[in-house]
Design an enzyme around this catalytic site. Sequence first.
Site, PDB file in Angstrom:
ATOM      1  N   ASP A 559     -13.099   4.469 -49.548  1.00 33.37           N
ATOM      2  CA  ASP A 559     -12.924   5.669 -48.737  1.00 33.37           C
ATOM      3  C   ASP A 559     -12.362   6.770 -49.631  1.00 33.37           C
ATOM      4  O   ASP A 559     -11.389   6.569 -50.367  1.00 33.37           O
ATOM      5  CB  ASP A 559     -11.969   5.395 -47.577  1.00 33.37           C
ATOM      6  N   LEU A 560     -13.011   7.960 -49.585  1.00 36.00           N
ATOM      7  CA  LEU A 560     -12.550   9.080 -50.416  1.00 36.00           C
ATOM      8  C   LEU A 560     -11.262   9.650 -49.859  1.00 36.00           C
ATOM      9  O   LEU A 560     -11.066   9.736 -48.640  1.00 36.00           O
ATOM     10  CB  LEU A 560     -13.633  10.162 -50.463  1.00 36.00           C
ATOM     11  N   ASP A 602     -17.367   9.834 -45.476  1.00 37.76           N
ATOM     12  CA  ASP A 602     -16.944   9.554 -46.853  1.00 37.76           C
ATOM     13  C   ASP A 602     -16.602   8.088 -47.042  1.00 37.76           C
ATOM     14  O   ASP A 602     -15.794   7.731 -47.898  1.00 37.76           O
ATOM     15  CB  ASP A 602     -15.739  10.432 -47.222  1.00 37.76           C
TER      16      ASP A 602
END
Length: 800
Positions: A559-560, A602
Amino acid sequence: MLFNSSEDANFVSENKASETSHIDIYRTLVEHMLNGVAYCKMVYLEGQPSDFVYLYTNPAFEQLTGLKQVVGKPVSEVIPGIRETDSQLFDIYSRVALGAEPVRFETFVESLSMWFWISVYSPRPDHFVAIFDVITERKQTELALSDAGKRWSLAQQAAVAGSWYWDIKTNAIYWSDELYELFGLEPQKTEAGFEAWRELLHSEDRQQAEQQINQAISDHLPLANEYRIITPTGEVRWIRALGDTDYDEQGLAQRMTGICIDITKTKTAEIALQESEERLRLAQLAADIGIWDWDIVHDKVTFNSQYYKLLGLPEGVSQRYEDFLAMVHPEDRSRLDARVQQGLAVGMQDYNIEYRLIRKDDGVTRWLVSKGRFIVENGQPLRGFGVIIDITERKQAEKALRESEARYRQMFQANPHPMWLYDLETLRFLVVNDAAIAHYGYSEAEFLAMTITDICPEEDVPLMHEPQHQAVWHHRKKDGRLIDVEISAHLLEYEGRSAKVMMANDITERRRSEERIHYLANFDPLTGLPNRTQLNDHLKYALSLAKRSNGHLAVMFLDLDHFKDINDSLGHSIGDALLIELAKRLCLVLRTEDTVTRLGGDEFILLLPGVDAIGAAHVAQKLLDAIAESYRIEHYDLTLTASIGIALYPEDGENLEALSKSADTAMYRAKQEGRQCYRFFTQEMQAHSARNLQLVNALHHALEQEQLQVYYQPQISMRDGIITGAEALLRWQHPELGMVSPAEFIPVAEGSGLILPIGEWVLRCAVRQAKAWMDEGLGPLIMAVNLSAVQFRHPDLPEL
């Protein structure tokens, strides 16, 4: 008078082949068209169009519409209620038949429950030709790519006929009440099954009926069967059975569903028509020939009885040449007389002339042919003799052939799909229609100077010599573009040469749509990465290998960090471009056998077959390093970080759901511990996650069940010992969990959003308590309340 030779009494049409060669070509074109063709005549009532009659339909008409044996029938009989259900279609046909311009349109014919593309024009007054194609599949693809058309159509037919269902695996058979009625049976007395059906079958049809069912199943074709049954009352009924078979993934038949229709009336009429046509054929073979013999010297003429019949005269009545000549049609009279006078002057061995004659008794005009001989000696005519034959039917047929040839030529040219004929020996184009010229971009002259190989790839050339085929080819247009086309082709004779008629249906766009649908079903449309469907397939395969070999695999949840800030500040187009670049970097780090999937937003899931904890840690660090490198998107220099959670097989789960959940839990631990790092899943995380979930669920009911309490820490002036204020402290006493520490439940409340109602409740309690103390004479004081950062971000905080 009609003059023919008795030695030519067996006269037949000598030029029949040449007269019908061209019409045979165009008839073949239309007979093999994939488009349906109907030639109809409009019927009027009190000067207004009220119905139309089918004069001709090609085989594709029956295949596309399912309407059979409609020629000679009015549409109101073939499709009852069409005037009410499809009035617009009927109005268009009426206008065109009355002389309006040709029309092309798409419409849904409610009475047939199908979408059609239709081109209609009028070849002659009160008539029209409709060329059509069924586009139901295309319409369904455009609306929803629905695959329910087949069963919906059968259900509609079953509403007015007897339906049946056969579970092939269990041999269980179901008959509807209507089918029992059609068979003359009672459901209470007869169980549905093949034995009951076989007992009804006519003995002459039994073997053929069963063979048709077996053949339809083995060939994977729809069932279309006709046979006779004998009901328990002895009544013979003709049945048409239609059905479709469902197959499993191995191609094994599972079930067959269909309907039975009573076609007794249609079959009876059909058989009667066949018998009538046979009687007519025999009558034509037995027709008499009129014979005449003219003794010119004595001016005496003798005839047989058929001669009088052909001319509409009472048998035995006297007739001179002048009387006969007066009966000849005015437009043919001088031509015939000139021919007779020539015979009388110099003699004639091959007197042969066709003309029209107006019969004496009924005034009907008939076409006749006279063949015979004139004998002249020393310039003196002595005798003439010969036969006459009624050729009205032949003349009418010739006229119909000419008109039909014109209609077929029009149909060939009006076909919306490209069509052409080419020579099988030279492969040179012989004829092309307007659609081919428009679609491929070549002029007619250019086409006729080319061979079929000029638009076909080399590997398709051998197919051109096959008798007939249907295939998908690649063609090249004049502008160089390659297109995919479905080809339908058949052999025929054209002007003495072997030729092939071919129709091309451009399916380029359809194929692109199918490819796009397949792509969207398996890949993320933004990044091109495999989607969750492919991830499931790859994981199942990787798990099966790991189980067989006692191997390992790793699942990562990536996960960004703070990616939402980029979307919010720079816009989604920059965010999308950044995700595309990120996807490329991820693929460069991973192996060919690894899979990276974008879940959306994301979030990404990575599958690494054959990787243990050490390998997973190594890959995770490489991913973090690659992600952290600077990105140049348009004129922005951007940086990214990510948090990665890692789950290992078999320790952390044995399927995608369990492994994904474990990796997700580990990813959130990475975020809690500073982000831009990776964490492996542990049982402590599982316990923490379970505890967190327990607290969230319990906290939802804490307010309403009055489990929360506010304690106050007094603030005292050290100088004089007076209370100057207090700090509100929140405590949670749960009946089962006991006293829960604020350090544990406050983060849970913030993460779940419950901090807002709880915080508001604490503020109101503290204010009420401060007011109560002041009312009791405590004096002004400062009330301190701890607020969460989440509360400060809420726009309603100042209004509380």
